[in-house]
Design a protein around this motif. Structure first.
Motif, PDB file in Angstrom:
ATOM      1  N   THR A 237     130.608  99.129  74.051  1.00 29.04           N
ATOM      2  CA  THR A 237     129.007  99.014  73.761  1.00 29.04           C
ATOM      3  C   THR A 237     129.092  99.055  72.151  1.00 29.04           C
ATOM      4  O   THR A 237     129.488  99.952  71.560  1.00 29.04           O
ATOM      5  N   HIS A 296     130.551  93.767  77.607  1.00 27.28           N
ATOM      6  CA  HIS A 296     129.442  94.908  76.899  1.00 27.28           C
ATOM      7  C   HIS A 296     128.997  95.652  77.976  1.00 27.28           C
ATOM      8  O   HIS A 296     128.150  95.240  78.658  1.00 27.28           O
ATOM      9  N   LEU A 297     129.486  96.930  78.098  1.00 25.88           N
ATOM     10  CA  LEU A 297     128.816  97.862  78.971  1.00 25.88           C
ATOM     11  C   LEU A 297     127.360  98.199  78.871  1.00 25.88           C
ATOM     12  O   LEU A 297     126.825  97.956  77.767  1.00 25.88           O
ATOM     13  N   TRP A 298     126.782  98.168  79.686  1.00 25.58           N
ATOM     14  CA  TRP A 298     125.284  98.320  80.045  1.00 25.58           C
ATOM     15  C   TRP A 298     124.404  96.968  79.779  1.00 25.58           C
ATOM     16  O   TRP A 298     123.105  97.016  79.417  1.00 25.58           O
ATOM     17  N   GLY A 299     125.264  95.982  79.316  1.00 23.73           N
ATOM     18  CA  GLY A 299     124.641  94.762  78.982  1.00 23.73           C
ATOM     19  C   GLY A 299     123.618  94.127  80.119  1.00 23.73           C
ATOM     20  O   GLY A 299     122.675  93.180  79.722  1.00 23.73           O
ATOM     21  N   TYR A 304     119.677  97.043  76.394  1.00 22.43           N
ATOM     22  CA  TYR A 304     120.369  96.202  75.765  1.00 22.43           C
ATOM     23  C   TYR A 304     120.084  94.778  75.745  1.00 22.43           C
ATOM     24  O   TYR A 304     119.668  94.309  76.892  1.00 22.43           O
TER      25      TYR A 304
END
Length: 394
Positions: A237, A296-299, A304
């Motif tokens: 991230t 990308h974690l949380w993408g 984000y």
């Protein structure tokens, strides 16, 4: 517990839960009555659930109000047809929006998050748990005992005065639990889901969804390229400072990696050892690892903007040199806090992002949009089947 229970009946039942729980585990509790081997299909018999660290918890009926912290348990409740029982979840707008991004592709499935309380706005607060009066807390009592202002006695108090705890947090990364929880057991995500299914007496739904998951894993793992031909990848991230990254392993144990570990990609930071659950690296260190694919974690969450992330990487002097950036292989990832439905989508998403030749290209994703619509013949699992199971169909 029926829809016609009065407040007095609910209070009496909770006190019964407390009394039996004190006798059984000294910490968590259930309801009175004789245990029956047919509890899964009977609405009157007492049934029990065995889950570390709570131990054996007994219920005399299906919970009607359910406290969750992290959204994997809210996702489990939705999957089992009890999403409307949830009364709290971590950052409701973020969790609920992300869950619904996936559910948009499951006809008739949704999560009504508006109006839910956030259990961590001011940290775990005992008064909030009393106010909610939940029939069950789908949270780890060991984790709860380690929160600010909490200890084992507070956990016991809530179990006896409000409702039992049923949850397991430290299986997420196989981390060491707090002191006093010797013999703590670790569970894979889908085994933990089975335990929660027992709470709701939804064994049939659980088994049907587990079969979908097993088929998905078989499809993926039988079509993976040889290890020598797999890409290197990072799960990371971009930090708010825009100059560093939080990095996570891909293939380590724990249910937080239930969507990446089965995909078998080469972890670009596989040799990294971090003091906590993740590491922090700068651009130069990222370039040394130089992954083929950047997940990308949380993408896929509203937290984000992937367009902004890609722009930040592409315009950075070092970031622009990353192979993943140059080859346009920076993709949105999901959440670590994934339940079973989220896990199905995140497995499919990762498979397409890592291995497009084997599983089909990952579609372009627009910020704020739901999970992309994928042609039926490119599905890695049957959405119609999943929606039917969640809806109570065969």
């Amino acid at each position: 517990m029926s829809g016609t229970d009065t407040d007095g009946e609910r209070t009496t039942r909770r006190r019964t839960i407390a009394a039996v729980g004190a006798a059984i585990t000294g910490a968590v509790a259930g309801c009175t009555g004789q245990q029956s081997s047919t509890a899964e299909t009977t609405t009157t018999a007492t049934h029990s659930v065995q889950l570390s660290p709570a131990g054996r918890v007994e219920f005399d009926a299906v919970p009607e109000t359910v406290f969750t912290v992290f959204p994997q348990y809210a996702d489990m409740a939705v999957a089992l047809g009890h999403g409307d029982a949830v009364n709290a979840v971590y950052v409701p707008e973020m969790s609920g929006t992300t869950m619904n991004h996936y559910y948009r592709r499951l006809d008739g499935v949704s999560f009504e998050w508006e109006g839910l309380q956030d259990p961590l706005t001011d940290g775990l607060v005992k008064e909030q748990l009393y106010s909610l009066g939940s029939d069950v807390h789908l949270a780890d009592p060991a984790w709860a005992s380690a929160q600010t202002g909490w200890d084992r006695s507070d956990v016991d108090e809530i179990a006896s005065q409000v409702g039992p705890w049923v949850g397991n947090f430290y299986s997420g990364t196989r981390a060491t639990p707090p002191e006093g929880y010797d013999g703590y057991e670790y569970y894979p995500l889908w085994d933990l889901f089975g335990k929660v299914a027992a709470v709701f007496r939804e064994q049939a739904r659980y088994e049907a969804l587990a079969a979908v998951h097993a088929d998905l894993l078989s499809t993926i793992q039988s079509n993976l390229p040889p290890e020598s031909e797999r890409p290197t990848a990072v799960r990371a991230t971009l930090a708010n400072d825009g100059q560093s990254f939080y990095t996570y392993h891909l293939n380590a144990p724990g249910y937080w990696l239930a969507d990446t570990r089965p995909l078998g990609a080469v972890d670009a930071f596989g040799d990294g050892e971090w003091d906590g659950l993740w590491g922090t690296v700068d651009y130069e260190t990222m370039l040394e690892a130089d992954p083929d694919v950047f997940l990308h974690l949380w993408g896929l969450t509203p937290n984000y903007s992937m367009a902004s992330v890609r722009d930040s990487l592409a315009t950075h002097e070092v970031g622009s040199q990353l192979t993943a950036v140059q080859n346009d292989r920076v993709y949105p990832g999901g959440m670590r806090y994934q339940g079973p439905l989220m896990n199905l989508f995140q497995l499919e998403m990762g498979a397409k992002q890592l291995y497009p030749e084997q599983f089909g290209e990952w579609p372009e994703y627009e910020d704020g949009a739901p999970y992309p619509e994928i042609p039926d013949d490119e599905w890695l699992f049957d959405r119609r089947r999943v929606a039917s199971i969640v809806g109570g169909g065969a």
